[in-house]
Design a protein around this motif. Structure first.
Motif, mmCIF file in Angstrom:
data_model
loop_
_atom_site.group_PDB
_atom_site.id
_atom_site.type_symbol
_atom_site.label_atom_id
_atom_site.label_comp_id
_atom_site.label_asym_id
_atom_site.label_seq_id
_atom_site.Cartn_x
_atom_site.Cartn_y
_atom_site.Cartn_z
ATOM 1 N N TYR A 2 0.860 -1.213 -0.127
ATOM 2 C CA TYR A 2 0.033 -0.040 0.052
ATOM 3 C C TYR A 2 0.833 1.153 -0.041
ATOM 4 O O TYR A 2 0.370 2.335 -0.689
ATOM 5 C CB TYR A 2 -0.895 -0.054 1.352
ATOM 6 C CG TYR A 2 -2.129 -1.025 1.093
ATOM 7 C CD1 TYR A 2 -2.963 -1.180 0.011
ATOM 8 C CD2 TYR A 2 -2.282 -1.781 2.422
ATOM 9 C CE1 TYR A 2 -3.792 -2.137 -0.127
ATOM 10 C CE2 TYR A 2 -3.407 -2.893 2.095
ATOM 11 C CZ TYR A 2 -4.130 -2.994 1.052
ATOM 12 O OH TYR A 2 -5.256 -3.611 0.839
ATOM 13 N N TYR A 21 -8.926 -2.418 -1.255
ATOM 14 C CA TYR A 21 -8.319 -1.764 -0.457
ATOM 15 C C TYR A 21 -8.091 -2.622 0.975
ATOM 16 O O TYR A 21 -8.733 -3.524 1.133
ATOM 17 C CB TYR A 21 -8.445 -0.336 0.057
ATOM 18 C CG TYR A 21 -7.607 0.409 0.583
ATOM 19 C CD1 TYR A 21 -6.310 0.821 -0.126
ATOM 20 C CD2 TYR A 21 -7.387 1.124 1.893
ATOM 21 C CE1 TYR A 21 -5.273 1.502 0.123
ATOM 22 C CE2 TYR A 21 -6.554 1.883 2.101
ATOM 23 C CZ TYR A 21 -5.379 2.116 1.554
ATOM 24 O OH TYR A 21 -4.289 2.935 1.940
ATOM 25 N N TYR A 23 -9.691 -2.460 3.708
ATOM 26 C CA TYR A 23 -11.161 -2.840 4.205
ATOM 27 C C TYR A 23 -11.536 -4.201 3.598
ATOM 28 O O TYR A 23 -12.165 -5.201 4.123
ATOM 29 C CB TYR A 23 -12.005 -1.677 4.081
ATOM 30 C CG TYR A 23 -11.487 -0.531 4.641
ATOM 31 C CD1 TYR A 23 -11.356 -0.365 5.998
ATOM 32 C CD2 TYR A 23 -11.123 0.388 3.835
ATOM 33 C CE1 TYR A 23 -10.976 0.834 6.395
ATOM 34 C CE2 TYR A 23 -10.465 1.670 4.226
ATOM 35 C CZ TYR A 23 -10.443 1.809 5.458
ATOM 36 O OH TYR A 23 -9.846 3.184 5.951
ATOM 37 N N LEU A 47 -4.696 -1.441 9.229
ATOM 38 C CA LEU A 47 -5.550 -0.112 9.330
ATOM 39 C C LEU A 47 -4.492 1.078 9.645
ATOM 40 O O LEU A 47 -4.648 2.305 9.011
ATOM 41 C CB LEU A 47 -6.623 -0.072 9.946
ATOM 42 C CG LEU A 47 -7.761 -1.130 9.385
ATOM 43 C CD1 LEU A 47 -9.024 -0.996 10.353
ATOM 44 C CD2 LEU A 47 -8.270 -0.882 8.212
ATOM 45 N N ALA A 48 -3.764 0.639 10.621
ATOM 46 C CA ALA A 48 -2.871 2.053 11.232
ATOM 47 C C ALA A 48 -1.936 2.314 10.237
ATOM 48 O O ALA A 48 -1.387 3.550 10.010
ATOM 49 C CB ALA A 48 -2.267 1.715 12.459
ATOM 50 N N SER A 50 -1.827 1.800 6.945
ATOM 51 C CA SER A 50 -2.214 2.188 5.413
ATOM 52 C C SER A 50 -2.469 3.393 5.132
ATOM 53 O O SER A 50 -3.030 3.930 6.329
ATOM 54 C CB SER A 50 -3.394 1.118 5.192
ATOM 55 O OG SER A 50 -3.173 -0.002 5.386
ATOM 56 N N PRO A 51 -2.211 3.970 4.196
ATOM 57 C CA PRO A 51 -2.316 5.330 3.933
ATOM 58 C C PRO A 51 -3.975 5.739 3.994
ATOM 59 O O PRO A 51 -4.922 4.816 3.497
ATOM 60 C CB PRO A 51 -1.935 5.617 2.607
ATOM 61 C CG PRO A 51 -1.189 4.460 2.044
ATOM 62 C CD PRO A 51 -1.376 3.312 3.061
ATOM 63 N N ARG A 52 -4.331 6.730 4.560
ATOM 64 C CA ARG A 52 -5.634 7.123 4.833
ATOM 65 C C ARG A 52 -6.344 7.664 3.546
ATOM 66 O O ARG A 52 -5.705 8.676 3.161
ATOM 67 C CB ARG A 52 -5.784 8.338 5.989
ATOM 68 C CG ARG A 52 -5.370 7.838 7.081
ATOM 69 C CD ARG A 52 -6.355 7.098 7.931
ATOM 70 N NE ARG A 52 -5.819 6.958 9.016
ATOM 71 C CZ ARG A 52 -5.383 5.547 9.702
ATOM 72 N NH1 ARG A 52 -5.544 4.635 8.566
ATOM 73 N NH2 ARG A 52 -5.115 5.149 10.702
ATOM 74 N N ARG A 54 -9.221 9.656 1.191
ATOM 75 C CA ARG A 54 -9.900 10.729 1.559
ATOM 76 C C ARG A 54 -11.330 10.207 1.446
ATOM 77 O O ARG A 54 -12.293 10.792 2.237
ATOM 78 C CB ARG A 54 -9.818 11.754 0.386
ATOM 79 C CG ARG A 54 -8.592 12.747 0.757
ATOM 80 C CD ARG A 54 -8.464 13.991 0.070
ATOM 81 N NE ARG A 54 -7.344 14.751 0.322
ATOM 82 C CZ ARG A 54 -6.225 14.749 -0.398
ATOM 83 N NH1 ARG A 54 -6.433 13.933 -1.667
ATOM 84 N NH2 ARG A 54 -5.132 15.147 -0.094
ATOM 85 N N LYS A 56 -13.911 6.956 1.053
ATOM 86 C CA LYS A 56 -13.956 5.529 1.230
ATOM 87 C C LYS A 56 -15.633 5.136 0.894
ATOM 88 O O LYS A 56 -16.416 5.573 1.507
ATOM 89 C CB LYS A 56 -13.617 5.204 2.555
ATOM 90 C CG LYS A 56 -12.315 5.469 3.044
ATOM 91 C CD LYS A 56 -11.934 5.189 4.608
ATOM 92 C CE LYS A 56 -12.674 6.065 5.535
ATOM 93 N NZ LYS A 56 -12.255 5.704 6.904
ATOM 94 N N TRP A 92 -15.833 1.297 9.937
ATOM 95 C CA TRP A 92 -14.519 1.770 8.884
ATOM 96 C C TRP A 92 -14.766 3.188 8.366
ATOM 97 O O TRP A 92 -13.710 3.623 7.710
ATOM 98 C CB TRP A 92 -14.252 0.792 7.942
ATOM 99 C CG TRP A 92 -13.845 -0.540 8.497
ATOM 100 C CD1 TRP A 92 -13.017 -0.514 9.814
ATOM 101 C CD2 TRP A 92 -13.875 -2.023 8.041
ATOM 102 N NE1 TRP A 92 -12.636 -2.028 10.107
ATOM 103 C CE2 TRP A 92 -13.096 -2.814 8.942
ATOM 104 C CE3 TRP A 92 -14.334 -2.316 6.826
ATOM 105 C CZ2 TRP A 92 -13.071 -4.236 8.663
ATOM 106 C CZ3 TRP A 92 -14.382 -3.680 6.473
ATOM 107 C CH2 TRP A 92 -13.857 -4.678 7.435
ATOM 108 N N GLU A 128 -9.867 18.382 4.653
ATOM 109 C CA GLU A 128 -9.888 16.785 5.128
ATOM 110 C C GLU A 128 -10.518 16.630 6.622
ATOM 111 O O GLU A 128 -10.229 17.481 7.302
ATOM 112 C CB GLU A 128 -8.372 16.308 5.140
ATOM 113 C CG GLU A 128 -7.869 15.961 3.620
ATOM 114 C CD GLU A 128 -6.607 15.687 3.597
ATOM 115 O OE1 GLU A 128 -6.408 14.407 3.970
ATOM 116 O OE2 GLU A 128 -5.792 16.265 2.991
#
Length: 128
Positions: A2, A21, A23, A47-48, A50-52, A54, A56, A92, A128
């Protein structure tokens, strides 16, 4: 992967769209391994780290329609997957879109929303 395929291009200002992704990976693992997978250290780290994103989304489709679209998938797996995704979407932070109709209709709505958010973000209208 990722970070190499998502975070790095994002750092360079590129738009990155992921069909699947973290999830999705967790959802499939929960079908195979049970709900406790979501509480595991591996899931939390995934989850921590992985890039967030914008934006989902969960493209919600009934198991019967999913089976028509993917006949190689066992119906029981698709049913369990639908239950887990629907339950985990709010946890999520996934926005649910109905994907039971024509795929083009769902895609049009999704593309419109994403483009509006993108251009608003670029202009500074959206935070954001």
């Amino acid at each position: 992967s990722y970070w190499a395929k998502v975070a790095w291009p994002m750092l360079w200002g590129q738009v990155v769209i992921c069909d699947r992704y973290a999830y999705d990976a967790l959802g499939e693992l929960m079908v195979l391994g049970g709900a406790q997978v979501a509480r595991s250290l591996a899931a939390k780290l995934l989850l921590a780290l992985s890039p967030r994103p914008r934006l989902k989304y969960l493209l919600d489709v009934s198991p019967a329609i999913a089976h028509r679209r993917k006949p190689d998938e066992p119906p029981e797996f698709l049913e369990a997957q639908a239950v887990i995704y629907r339950r985990m979407a709010p946890v999520w932070g996934l926005r649910t879109l109905d994907a039971n109709g024509e795929l083009a209709t769902c895609a049009d709505a999704l593309v419109r929303e994403v483009l509006c958010a993108y251009y608003g973000y670029r202009r500074g209208d959206v935070r954001e």
